[in-house]
Design a protein around this motif. Structure first.
Motif, mmCIF file in Angstrom:
data_model
loop_
_atom_site.group_PDB
_atom_site.id
_atom_site.type_symbol
_atom_site.label_atom_id
_atom_site.label_comp_id
_atom_site.label_asym_id
_atom_site.label_seq_id
_atom_site.Cartn_x
_atom_site.Cartn_y
_atom_site.Cartn_z
ATOM 1 N N VAL A 145 0.350 -1.345 -0.196
ATOM 2 C CA VAL A 145 -0.048 0.211 0.208
ATOM 3 C C VAL A 145 1.265 1.108 0.154
ATOM 4 C CG1 VAL A 145 -1.488 1.451 0.658
ATOM 5 C CG2 VAL A 145 -1.575 -1.307 0.929
ATOM 6 N N ILE A 146 0.398 2.409 -1.134
ATOM 7 C CA ILE A 146 0.918 3.515 -0.794
ATOM 8 C C ILE A 146 0.104 4.412 -1.312
ATOM 9 C CG2 ILE A 146 3.199 2.331 -2.569
ATOM 10 C CD1 ILE A 146 2.276 3.955 -4.577
ATOM 11 N N THR A 147 1.340 5.302 -0.122
ATOM 12 C CA THR A 147 0.312 6.476 -0.587
ATOM 13 C C THR A 147 0.891 8.149 -1.248
ATOM 14 O OG1 THR A 147 -1.185 6.534 1.500
ATOM 15 C CG2 THR A 147 -1.002 8.245 1.296
ATOM 16 N N ILE A 148 0.709 9.114 -2.001
ATOM 17 C CA ILE A 148 0.881 10.072 -2.301
ATOM 18 C C ILE A 148 0.781 10.878 -1.704
ATOM 19 C CG2 ILE A 148 1.520 11.392 -4.836
ATOM 20 C CD1 ILE A 148 0.749 8.986 -6.152
ATOM 21 N N VAL A 149 1.184 12.015 -1.590
ATOM 22 C CA VAL A 149 1.505 13.036 -0.928
ATOM 23 C C VAL A 149 2.051 13.933 -1.319
ATOM 24 C CG1 VAL A 149 1.509 12.239 1.661
ATOM 25 C CG2 VAL A 149 4.049 12.610 0.196
ATOM 26 N N LYS A 150 1.518 15.447 -1.510
ATOM 27 C CA LYS A 150 2.322 16.522 -2.024
ATOM 28 C C LYS A 150 3.459 16.768 -0.995
ATOM 29 C CE LYS A 150 0.642 21.340 -3.299
ATOM 30 N NZ LYS A 150 -0.030 22.454 -3.038
ATOM 31 N N PRO A 151 4.647 16.514 -2.174
ATOM 32 C CA PRO A 151 5.940 17.524 -1.606
ATOM 33 C C PRO A 151 5.901 18.237 -0.951
ATOM 34 C CG PRO A 151 5.918 17.387 -4.239
ATOM 35 C CD PRO A 151 4.116 17.291 -3.692
ATOM 36 N N SER A 152 7.289 18.777 0.233
ATOM 37 C CA SER A 152 6.653 19.737 0.936
ATOM 38 C C SER A 152 8.517 20.333 1.281
ATOM 39 C CB SER A 152 5.658 19.610 1.722
ATOM 40 O OG SER A 152 5.951 18.604 2.725
ATOM 41 N N THR A 153 8.594 21.289 1.963
ATOM 42 C CA THR A 153 9.982 21.194 2.610
ATOM 43 C C THR A 153 10.521 20.215 3.625
ATOM 44 O OG1 THR A 153 10.013 23.532 2.234
ATOM 45 C CG2 THR A 153 11.848 22.530 3.700
ATOM 46 N N ARG A 154 9.103 19.875 4.456
ATOM 47 C CA ARG A 154 9.582 19.007 5.452
ATOM 48 C C ARG A 154 9.093 17.845 5.168
ATOM 49 N NH1 ARG A 154 8.616 18.561 10.734
ATOM 50 N NH2 ARG A 154 7.702 16.595 12.196
ATOM 51 N N ILE A 155 8.873 17.530 4.330
ATOM 52 C CA ILE A 155 9.215 15.410 3.547
ATOM 53 C C ILE A 155 10.451 15.678 2.769
ATOM 54 C CG2 ILE A 155 8.111 14.379 2.132
ATOM 55 C CD1 ILE A 155 5.205 15.318 2.615
ATOM 56 N N LEU A 156 11.128 16.677 2.121
ATOM 57 C CA LEU A 156 11.928 16.283 1.415
ATOM 58 C C LEU A 156 13.072 15.680 2.386
ATOM 59 C CD1 LEU A 156 11.332 18.296 -1.646
ATOM 60 C CD2 LEU A 156 11.199 15.639 -1.954
ATOM 61 N N SER A 157 13.042 17.003 3.542
ATOM 62 C CA SER A 157 14.071 17.275 4.314
ATOM 63 C C SER A 157 13.808 16.166 4.828
ATOM 64 C CB SER A 157 14.312 18.851 5.211
ATOM 65 O OG SER A 157 12.763 18.465 5.957
ATOM 66 N N THR A 158 13.532 15.377 5.715
ATOM 67 C CA THR A 158 13.199 14.602 6.668
ATOM 68 C C THR A 158 14.003 13.194 5.232
ATOM 69 O OG1 THR A 158 11.113 15.164 7.894
ATOM 70 C CG2 THR A 158 12.541 12.984 8.137
ATOM 71 N N MET A 159 13.351 13.501 3.871
ATOM 72 C CA MET A 159 13.803 11.803 3.113
ATOM 73 C C MET A 159 14.943 11.998 3.220
ATOM 74 S SD MET A 159 14.191 11.160 -0.090
ATOM 75 C CE MET A 159 14.017 12.732 -1.079
ATOM 76 N N TYR A 160 16.161 13.610 2.701
ATOM 77 C CA TYR A 160 16.960 13.025 2.220
ATOM 78 C C TYR A 160 17.722 12.941 3.694
ATOM 79 C CZ TYR A 160 17.110 15.336 -2.168
ATOM 80 O OH TYR A 160 17.315 15.527 -3.407
ATOM 81 N N SER A 209 14.067 20.630 -8.290
ATOM 82 C CA SER A 209 12.716 19.681 -9.119
ATOM 83 C C SER A 209 12.179 19.091 -8.650
ATOM 84 C CB SER A 209 13.586 19.107 -9.996
ATOM 85 O OG SER A 209 14.156 17.848 -9.392
ATOM 86 N N CYS A 210 12.361 18.277 -7.334
ATOM 87 C CA CYS A 210 10.820 17.268 -6.535
ATOM 88 C C CYS A 210 10.071 18.175 -6.198
ATOM 89 C CB CYS A 210 11.978 16.431 -5.497
ATOM 90 S SG CYS A 210 13.029 15.570 -6.575
ATOM 91 N N PHE A 211 10.529 19.564 -5.536
ATOM 92 C CA PHE A 211 9.135 20.205 -5.203
ATOM 93 C C PHE A 211 7.627 20.650 -6.290
ATOM 94 C CE2 PHE A 211 12.825 21.647 -2.600
ATOM 95 C CZ PHE A 211 11.822 21.435 -0.987
ATOM 96 N N GLY A 212 7.985 21.000 -7.500
ATOM 97 C CA GLY A 212 7.154 20.246 -8.396
ATOM 98 C C GLY A 212 6.717 21.610 -8.811
#
Length: 455
Positions: free
Chosen positions: A119-134, A204-207
């Motif tokens: 199961v996957i959930t597609i979320v809108k990219p944001s600063t918090r999500i991308l910084s946590t992922m990186y 570019s990941c922010f869209g």
């Protein structure tokens, strides 16, 4: 998003074709063949009388509590049984599940769902999500910049819509994307970059939509000193590419005429050779020559188009460089953000010249010692107030009913920040001869105390 592109994430592969048209936050279930199908919400039936043990002291983890083997689970997957049913069979075939406490049972179910339910959930990219992922996956690419430290940078830098910001970062474009998101497409940003060009992988990941990039400018660090000294010129900028293209076409036309005249003189056959050539051979040679001419003409057109495209790109790049230089010459930037792998002292001292008085600046570094050196140099130079060297401390908490507590593992460090506010630099204090005279002269309070002492 690209159609028919295979995505691999967390040992799971799928295609995003069926996700197009759905809103952010939609949960999908990965079916056979990697296709996505919107998951239907199923109400979980909770039984009041749930068998659970009082504690886990008698449970021994010897690997024999589960009756299903890996081959059995693989066979269930091959039959097309969904993950929820596999989890239910694992619970039924576990000899120790009913002896576990209620909290341990919930933890066991959650762990098995994560492993077997695709199961996957597609979320809108944001600063918090991308910084946590990186920070969790590739911290070296962002200089180990933690998400709470990035939030402190945006706050101390007073980032808001309508600002004119200078950003110097080597964090794969994460800091730049965070600043662009906070400004919302209003204002202007000048990105300073080392090397041949800026790196914007995370940006570019922010869209962001295209209007966000209209006010984004870039300027190389190698040209900063020439811009400060006044030797930076734009005389190397070419004229309008259309004029260059016309000139090239004229020169190409002359060269083509010469080439055709040379070919005509070379291809004129002697009368004896003309008598020997048959009509069929003449027709074949004419067809081959016509094909060769068409091929050469098409190739020349392609070369001209490629040259023209390169000239257009170079002209646009140099035009943007000219616009960025004009913005920096005004020296009225509303803030400065520095987060790079280089030593911050020379960067900060040179880039502060472009910041207006009474504006904030923030410098990030993974280590404390370079910022201490930068702090000392700024104190000697002057022109700044409210200098602060800080380190953010972060601890994650688990918040659940009857079991809220700090997590056992936490981050060792998120880097250090040097922040301050610019003021008008007193040129008298910055003069080295004047500073030596001030050092030689004793303070008035000290002279008074020495004079009041009895002999």
């Amino acid at each position: 998003m690209e159609i028919e592109r295979k995505i691999t994430f967390e040992k799971q592969w799928f295609y995003l074709d069926n996700a197009i048209g759905h809103i952010y936050g939609t949960t999908f279930e990965v079916t056979s063949g990697g296709n996505l199908q919107p998951k239907q919400e199923v109400e979980e039936t909770t039984t009041e009388t749930k068998e659970a043990g009082t504690d886990n002291r008698n449970i021994v983890d010897d690997g024999k509590s589960q009756k299903l083997t890996h081959d059995d689970i693989k066979a269930l997957k091959d039959k097309g049984i969904k993950g929820q049913e596999i989890v239910q069979q694992l619970i039924e075939n576990s000899t120790t599940f009913r002896d576990k406490t209620e909290f341990a049972q919930d933890k066991y179910i959650k762990k098995k769902k994560k492993k077997y339910e695709a199961v996957i959930t597609i979320v809108k990219p944001s600063t918090r999500i991308l910084s946590t992922m990186y920070y969790a996956r590739e911290p070296g690419k962002i200089n180990h910049l933690r998400y709470d430290t990035l939030a402190q940078m945006l706050t101390l830098g007073n980032i808001h819509a309508g600002n004119k910001m200078i950003v110097m970062e080597t964090c794969s474009g994460l800091v730049l994307g965070a600043v662009m998101e906070r400004m919302g497409g209003y204002g202007s940003i000048i990105q300073m970059y080392p090397g041949g060009g800026p790196v914007r992988a995370a940006t570019s990941c922010f869209g962001f939509p295209k209007p966000f990039f209209d006010n984004l400018h870039e300027f190389p660090l190698s040209k900063v000193q020439s811009l400060l000294s006044g030797t930076f010129t734009t005389e190397t900028l070419p004229a309008d590419p259309e004029e260059n293209a016309l000139g090239e076409e004229e020169s190409n036309g002359l060269s083509e005429e010469k080439q055709t005249s040379l070919q005509e003189t070379e291809e004129e056959p002697t009368p004896e050779a003309a008598m020997e050539i048959n009509p069929t051979e003449e027709q074949d040679t004419m067809d081959v020559n016509a094909e060769d001419v068409e091929f050469k003409e098409n190739k020349e057109k392609e070369n001209k188009e490629n040259v023209r495209e390169k000239q257009m790109k170079q002209w646009e790049r140099r035009k943007k460089l000219q616009e960025a230089a004009a913005l920096l010459r005004e020296k009225n930037a509303d803030g400065l953000i520095v987060a790079s792998k280089f030593h911050p002292t020379p960067l900060l001292l040179s880039l502060l010249e472009f910041v207006a008085p009474s504006r904030p600046f923030v410098v990030y570094c993974q280590y404390k010692e370079p910022l201490l050196d930068c702090y000392t140099k700024l104190r000697e130079r002057g022109g700044v107030i409210n200098l602060k060297l800080s380190e953010t401390w972060l601890r994650n908490y688990q918040v659940l009913p009857d079991r809220s507590h700090p997590k056992l593992t936490m981050s060792g460090g998120g880097g250090y920040l040097l922040s301050g506010i610019t003021v008008v630099l007193d040129k008298g204090k910055s003069d080295p001869s004047n500073s030596e005279a001030l050092k030689m002269e004793e303070p008035s309070s000290k002279r008074c105390k020495l004079q009041d002492l009895p002999c």
